[in-house]
Design a protein around this motif. Structure first.
Motif, PDB file in Angstrom:
ATOM      1  N   ILE A 376       0.987  -1.192  -0.077  1.00 49.38           N
ATOM      2  CA  ILE A 376      -0.001  -0.101   0.102  1.00 49.38           C
ATOM      3  C   ILE A 376       0.709   1.185  -0.108  1.00 49.38           C
ATOM      4  N   TRP A 392      -7.027   6.046   2.885  1.00 51.78           N
ATOM      5  CA  TRP A 392      -7.993   5.603   2.125  1.00 51.78           C
ATOM      6  C   TRP A 392      -8.030   3.950   1.888  1.00 51.78           C
ATOM      7  N   TYR A 393      -6.919   3.225   1.605  1.00 54.36           N
ATOM      8  CA  TYR A 393      -6.911   1.955   1.316  1.00 54.36           C
ATOM      9  C   TYR A 393      -7.412   1.197   2.703  1.00 54.36           C
ATOM     10  N   TYR A 394      -6.931   1.551   3.838  1.00 49.77           N
ATOM     11  CA  TYR A 394      -7.283   0.923   4.862  1.00 49.77           C
ATOM     12  C   TYR A 394      -8.721   1.310   5.290  1.00 49.77           C
ATOM     13  N   ASN A 396     -11.125   1.238   3.183  1.00 49.60           N
ATOM     14  CA  ASN A 396     -11.840   0.866   2.111  1.00 49.60           C
ATOM     15  C   ASN A 396     -11.632  -0.822   2.109  1.00 49.60           C
ATOM     16  N   GLN A 399     -11.047  -2.354  -1.468  1.00 48.47           N
ATOM     17  CA  GLN A 399      -9.596  -2.381  -1.853  1.00 48.47           C
ATOM     18  C   GLN A 399      -8.413  -3.102  -0.926  1.00 48.47           C
ATOM     19  N   LEU A 400      -8.823  -2.890   0.324  1.00 49.46           N
ATOM     20  CA  LEU A 400      -7.754  -3.649   1.116  1.00 49.46           C
ATOM     21  C   LEU A 400      -7.582  -5.128   0.879  1.00 49.46           C
ATOM     22  N   VAL A 403      -5.637  -5.890  -2.051  1.00 54.14           N
ATOM     23  CA  VAL A 403      -4.028  -5.811  -1.851  1.00 54.14           C
ATOM     24  C   VAL A 403      -3.802  -6.975  -1.242  1.00 54.14           C
TER      25      VAL A 403
END
Length: 442
Positions: A376, A392-394, A396, A399-400, A403
């Motif tokens: 990330i 934002w990744y963590y 969502n 999305q997380l 990854v």
């Protein structure tokens, strides 16, 4: 509930399911009784409509609704009872839907295959061994300068790399042919846009000069009527322009996300990005070889066509969006992008997915949180506000998970790579990048 199962072919199964009439009739009565409380009909007080009337007015619709739900639920119960793992949705064929009689239907579907991993030890992998040199950085910066450059008219003969403004008229047997003429057309020499020989014929011409070119269209030209045709083009060069490279200044640096006017900082940023691309390309090439070996060892593994169809549909929509498609609602995507375009790659992806899932389960692999964080952070490093992207990744979950899935897949590839014979293959930066692009397109 009565259930019988039949193997029709390969992974396809056929379930015949019988549901007692009482289950359907009781649910229909329950819903009519519930609806009765709120139904208003002329001649009856609210909540006092007789069940006989309720059945006459609403029974057929309620029964249809109940039948759909009972078939769906009983199918789920049946596959659990028979310990089946359906791949995709079943095709339901009703056998008996008559009121007062047992419900009977046939469900046809595919199941997931039983995956048994084979020994793949000893396979060979060639790892690209390249580095980012000063010359590589110069070449990329030169590309950037060309992209941001400007065209300036010059009074000299045209040469490859110049842009010419031309008028031209094409004739075949003395008659103009469709698409063979143009006025004020901009053409970059060396682009290969025109019929072979056209650009070569213009090279060396000066502004105001006219010339006739006798050419022949290729046998495989896209327009059938012109395949192999002998034609003549009357060409006039209106102007010749030379590309002026953009200067190495703050404006150029800003166009590629680097603030300030320090050329050294710009070069360092470009080099860091190239190192990242090289690392990703190397990993992609290695991963492709590992996957190829895994597939080769399990060539006989049968995969559900339903899963391939789902993958094809996803790939089709992804391609449509990549080419700027805003909405697919009113378009026949299957005609624009037929299944055949994706079938081979989709089958490969589905088979690899099944094999990797089994490997991950067998070895009890879990996505390493530190590697997820690193992945990330690397994704975020290309943005101006990396911390916002990380948050934002963590924040969502979808999305997380994407990854985490990538990291888990990388860990599975590394587990297989431990069984391989790995050697290094020296190559240039551009060769390594090209190998990585080829691997990503498979």
């Amino acid at each position: 509930m009565q259930v019988s199962i039949e193997t029709t072919s390969g992974l396809e199964r056929r379930l015949t399911v019988g549901v007692p009439a009482e289950r359907v009739d009781q649910e229909v009565d329950n819903r009519l009784q519930q609806a009765k409380k709120n139904v208003r009909l002329p001649g009856f007080r609210p909540g006092k409509v007789p069940m006989r009337v309720m059945r006459q007015r609403f029974g057929a619709g309620v029964r249809q609704e109940v039948l759909g739900e009972v078939m769906s639920q009983s199918f789920q119960d049946a596959v659990m009872q028979e310990k089946l793992r359906p791949a995709g949705q079943p095709t339901i064929e009703p056998r008996n839907l008559e009121a007062g009689q047992d419900l009977e239907y046939v469900a046809t579907f595919e199941v997931f295959p039983e995956v048994t991993l084979k020994d793949v030890s000893g396979f060979t992998v060639e790892k690209p061994a390249a580095s980012v040199t000063d010359e590589d950085v110069d070449n990329i910066i030169d590309v950037f300068r060309r992209q941001q450059g400007s065209w300036e008219e010059v009074e000299r003969a045209a040469q490859e790399g110049d842009k010419v403004n031309i008028d031209f008229t094409g004739t075949r047997d003395g008659e103009p042919f469709e698409g063979g003429s143009g006025e004020g057309t901009e053409l970059e020499l060396g682009s290969g846009r025109m019929v072979p020989g056209f650009e070569d014929g213009i090279t060396g011409m000066s502004p105001g000069e006219e010339k006739r070119l006798a050419l022949t269209f290729p046998e495989d030209y896209q327009e059938e009527s012109l395949q192999g045709a002998a034609v003549e083009f009357a060409v006039k060069v209106n102007s010749v322009s030379e590309l002026q490279l953009a200067p190495l200044d703050e404006k150029l640096f800003a166009a590629y996300g680097v603030e300030g006017d320090d050329e050294a900082s710009f070069r360092a940023e470009v080099a860091a990005n190239m190192e990242r691309e090289l690392r990703n390309a190397t990993q992609a090439r290695v991963k492709q070889q590992v996957m190829d070996s895994l597939l080769e060892a399990h060539d006989d593994l049968e995969v559900p066509q339903a899963l391939i169809a789902q993958e094809v549909d996803g790939m089709r929509r992804q391609m449509f969006q990549q080419f700027g498609g805003a909405s697919a609602q009113n378009l026949d995507l299957k005609s624009l992008l037929p299944d055949e375009m994706f079938a081979e790659r989709a089958g490969r992806r589905v088979k690899l997915g099944l094999l990797l899932a089994e490997l991950i389960s067998e070895r009890e692999l879990k996505a390493d949180p530190e590697r997820v964080r690193g992945e990330i952070e690397e994704l975020a490093s290309t943005y101006q506000e990396p911390e916002e992207v990380i948050n934002w990744y963590y924040g969502n979950q979808e999305q997380l998970q994407a990854v985490e899935s990538k990291v888990l897949e990388d860990q599975a590839v590394e587990a297989l790579l431990e069984q391989a014979s790995v050697s290094e293959a020296p190559c240039s930066y551009q060769e390594a990048i090209s190998l990585g692009q080829q691997a990503n397109n498979i």
